[in-house]
Each structure stands twice: as C-alpha cells, then as structure tokens.
Design a protein around this motif. Structure first.
Motif, PDB file in Angstrom:
ATOM      1  N   THR A   1      -2.586   4.362  10.518  1.00 42.86           N
ATOM      2  CA  THR A   1      -1.772   4.498   9.322  1.00 42.86           C
ATOM      3  C   THR A   1      -1.160   3.137   8.998  1.00 42.86           C
ATOM      4  O   THR A   1      -0.589   2.474   9.864  1.00 42.86           O
ATOM      5  CB  THR A   1      -0.640   5.526   9.541  1.00 42.86           C
TER       6      THR A   1
ATOM      7  N   SER B   1       1.224   0.782   6.239  1.00 44.12           N
ATOM      8  CA  SER B   1       2.238   0.856   5.192  1.00 44.12           C
ATOM      9  C   SER B   1       1.600   0.451   3.870  1.00 44.12           C
ATOM     10  O   SER B   1       0.492  -0.093   3.845  1.00 44.12           O
ATOM     11  CB  SER B   1       3.410  -0.076   5.512  1.00 44.12           C
ATOM     12  N   GLU B   2       2.280   0.723   2.775  1.00 43.57           N
ATOM     13  CA  GLU B   2       1.745   0.348   1.460  1.00 43.57           C
ATOM     14  C   GLU B   2       1.480  -1.153   1.383  1.00 43.57           C
ATOM     15  O   GLU B   2       0.460  -1.593   0.863  1.00 43.57           O
ATOM     16  CB  GLU B   2       2.751   0.754   0.371  1.00 43.57           C
ATOM     17  N   LYS B   3       2.408  -1.921   1.923  1.00 43.44           N
ATOM     18  CA  LYS B   3       2.251  -3.381   1.910  1.00 43.44           C
ATOM     19  C   LYS B   3       1.036  -3.800   2.740  1.00 43.44           C
ATOM     20  O   LYS B   3       0.254  -4.653   2.323  1.00 43.44           O
ATOM     21  CB  LYS B   3       3.509  -4.048   2.449  1.00 43.44           C
ATOM     22  N   GLN B   4       0.845  -3.187   3.894  1.00 46.11           N
ATOM     23  CA  GLN B   4      -0.295  -3.507   4.747  1.00 46.11           C
ATOM     24  C   GLN B   4      -1.611  -3.114   4.075  1.00 46.11           C
ATOM     25  O   GLN B   4      -2.592  -3.849   4.160  1.00 46.11           O
ATOM     26  CB  GLN B   4      -0.172  -2.793   6.097  1.00 46.11           C
ATOM     27  N   GLU B   5      -1.613  -1.949   3.405  1.00 41.55           N
ATOM     28  CA  GLU B   5      -2.810  -1.532   2.680  1.00 41.55           C
ATOM     29  C   GLU B   5      -3.173  -2.542   1.606  1.00 41.55           C
ATOM     30  O   GLU B   5      -4.337  -2.893   1.443  1.00 41.55           O
ATOM     31  CB  GLU B   5      -2.593  -0.156   2.028  1.00 41.55           C
ATOM     32  N   GLN B   6      -2.161  -3.017   0.874  1.00 40.10           N
ATOM     33  CA  GLN B   6      -2.411  -3.989  -0.191  1.00 40.10           C
ATOM     34  C   GLN B   6      -2.907  -5.308   0.377  1.00 40.10           C
ATOM     35  O   GLN B   6      -3.849  -5.900  -0.145  1.00 40.10           O
ATOM     36  CB  GLN B   6      -1.144  -4.217  -1.026  1.00 40.10           C
TER      37      GLN B   6
ATOM     38  N   SER C   1      -6.470  -4.784   1.487  1.00 39.22           N
ATOM     39  CA  SER C   1      -7.321  -4.721   0.294  1.00 39.22           C
ATOM     40  C   SER C   1      -7.561  -6.115  -0.271  1.00 39.22           C
ATOM     41  O   SER C   1      -8.690  -6.461  -0.632  1.00 39.22           O
ATOM     42  CB  SER C   1      -6.680  -3.824  -0.762  1.00 39.22           C
TER      43      SER C   1
END
Length: 90
Positions: free
Chosen positions: A4, A6-11, A14
């Motif tokens: 899982t 975080s949103e920042k890590q996903e960005q 990406s």
C-alpha cells in the motif's frame, strides 16, 4: 502480498515509470532514426518505403531526388519530404 502506497508515493512512482517509458521511447526513436528528416543510404530509404532497393533505384531514375555530400560521393541521402512529394506526384 499487498503493498500500500500513500497518494504521494503513488504519484512519485507514476512519475518515475512515466519518465522511464518516455526515455525508452526517445531512445528507440533515435535508434530507428524516426525523428530525422533524412535517410542515409538506399537500404534505409527502401526500408522506409517498404520496397526493394531495385524499386528504389527505378524511382530514382524516374525523378526521385537524392543528395550527396562532397567527399562522401558513395553515400546517398534522401529527404523524407521529397519522397512523400514524389509518391504523391506519381
């Protein structure tokens, strides 16, 4: 196993993957000479057109422009725009 982010890590991930893909595409385009307006040699021009070198030679005899550089008389260059123009005029 599940990871899982975080949103920042996903960005960030990406952006990293996008950067890798863009670099790979640029390298492939450069290697394939896709961005150059010129083709060097009969083989490259024939491959670009999807014809044999014999057919390309016939096209040259029919008026397809080709270019030589002084000192490199054995190397012929073709302008992709001139090839397109020639094809359209036939």
């Amino acid at each position: 196993m599940e990871i899982t982010l975080s949103e920042k890590q996903e960005q960030e991930f990406s952006n990293y993957v996008t950067g890798l893909l863009n670099t790979a595409i640029e390298n492939a385009e450069r290697k394939a000479n896709l961005n150059s307006p010129f083709l060097k040699g009969k083989r490259a021009a024939a491959k670009y057109l999807g014809v044999s070198t014999q057919t390309l030679t016939k096209m040259m005899s029919s008026g397809l422009e080709c270019h030589y550089i002084e000192g490199l008389e054995n190397v012929v260059f073709f302008d992709k725009r001139e090839i397109s123009k020639f094809i359209k005029q036939q």
